[in-house]
Design an enzyme around this catalytic site. Sequence first.
Site, PDB file in Angstrom:
ATOM      1  N   ASP A  17      52.720  36.725  55.896  1.00  0.00           N
ATOM      2  CA  ASP A  17      53.090  36.193  54.587  1.00  0.00           C
ATOM      3  C   ASP A  17      51.819  35.822  53.833  1.00  0.00           C
ATOM      4  O   ASP A  17      51.042  34.991  54.298  1.00  0.00           O
ATOM      5  CB  ASP A  17      53.982  34.960  54.775  1.00  0.00           C
ATOM      6  N   ASP A  69      54.954  40.284  49.088  1.00  0.00           N
ATOM      7  CA  ASP A  69      53.920  39.527  49.805  1.00  0.00           C
ATOM      8  C   ASP A  69      54.269  39.234  51.265  1.00  0.00           C
ATOM      9  O   ASP A  69      53.588  38.447  51.916  1.00  0.00           O
ATOM     10  CB  ASP A  69      53.635  38.216  49.076  1.00  0.00           C
ATOM     11  N   GLU A  70      55.310  39.869  51.791  1.00  0.00           N
ATOM     12  CA  GLU A  70      55.721  39.625  53.175  1.00  0.00           C
ATOM     13  C   GLU A  70      56.024  40.947  53.875  1.00  0.00           C
ATOM     14  O   GLU A  70      56.598  41.840  53.266  1.00  0.00           O
ATOM     15  CB  GLU A  70      56.989  38.768  53.231  1.00  0.00           C
TER      16      GLU A  70
END
Length: 406
Positions: A9, A105-106
């Site tokens: 993350d 973003d993960e």
Amino acid sequence: MERTILHCDCNGFFASVECMLRPELKNVPMAVCGDPESRHGIILAKNEQAKAYGIRTAETVWQAKRKCPRLVLAAPRFREYRRISQQINEIYRRYTDLVEPFSIDESWLDVTGSRVLFGDGRQIADRLRETVRREIGITISVGVSFNKIFAKLGSDYKKPDATTVISPENYQRIVWPLPVDALMFCGEKAAQTLAGLGIHTIGDLAACSPELLSSRLGKAGAQLYEFANGRDSSPVADGRSRQEIKSVGNSVTFRRDLSGPEDIRKAVQALADSVASRLRRQKLKCWVVQVGIKDPSFRYITRQKTLAAPTHLARLLAAAGEELMAACWNASAPIRMLSLSGTGLVPEDAPGEQLCFFGGDVLRGSEKEERLETAMDRIRGRFGSGAVKFGGLLKEDLGLDGLHRE
């Protein structure tokens, strides 16, 4: 063999990218936010200095400014965020082919088969953190576990720039004291229902009767019970495998509420133009048009219509959208947000065009429209999204200009 799953993350991703691109922002409290004038005035991401003031993601800009009057605001640059996200996922792929992006973003990684080459899960996580920090310039937090659910809990457990290992030996100590809504797929309503049963932590959930949970939450209750007890066998999918596209759509929250038939016509026409362009770009047509309407009190409805033949032409999409609006909505009632989507997708060369018994004028008209709209696509691609637009949209004040931007 026990799996080793990582969840990576990026910390405050949008803000981290802005600070990387604009180093002067690194040492001041800053946040990325939408445009308050278009009513997207919420905090999308913040750096650590802003976080120290208690600024939270999704709060309004004015609330954040009250906490920190010297907060520096930056407009989002989604193209840059996508570019950096792709670079980070390519770093992940140096360690495994099984990389499944969960959002911009993960990502989950299955590194079970990589342990012989790169070490155990913690070692791989630490190497990834160091590599992303050195090559990209931002930090990531990594959860390491034996399933996807606990790996995601691990990446949330300690931030920023941290590795957390949740194993079969320690998960009860780490996971069970956490609030129940920290568990993936446990939303606000489910958490409220569980609280009514006296279930406040993941440990409470794990100790509850699965039959009781199923009776109150249905299949979701049984699934949450399994997750709380560490039972999740869902695989990490290779994110590069082409996903079947189910729909192509766009939506807009307006600078002011729509009011009256003319506003609705302009909004539907602009959305149809955007969706038609995207359909053509992906070489698709749609059989079904769907509209979604949200009023100022956030009440939301959807309606859909099946077309006589699949299309990717703006005029036909707009006609269907306007017909749906006329059938389901009082034109004098205000509208905060409107969406238009094409579903029932087929390749653009798939059979399905309806022949006309009375001559070829209809087909020739469609071909002419397609040539015109394709020419518009080329002009926008070369000169920008605002290079050409329908005349009725030249002086609109609804905030429709950005619909063609990617």
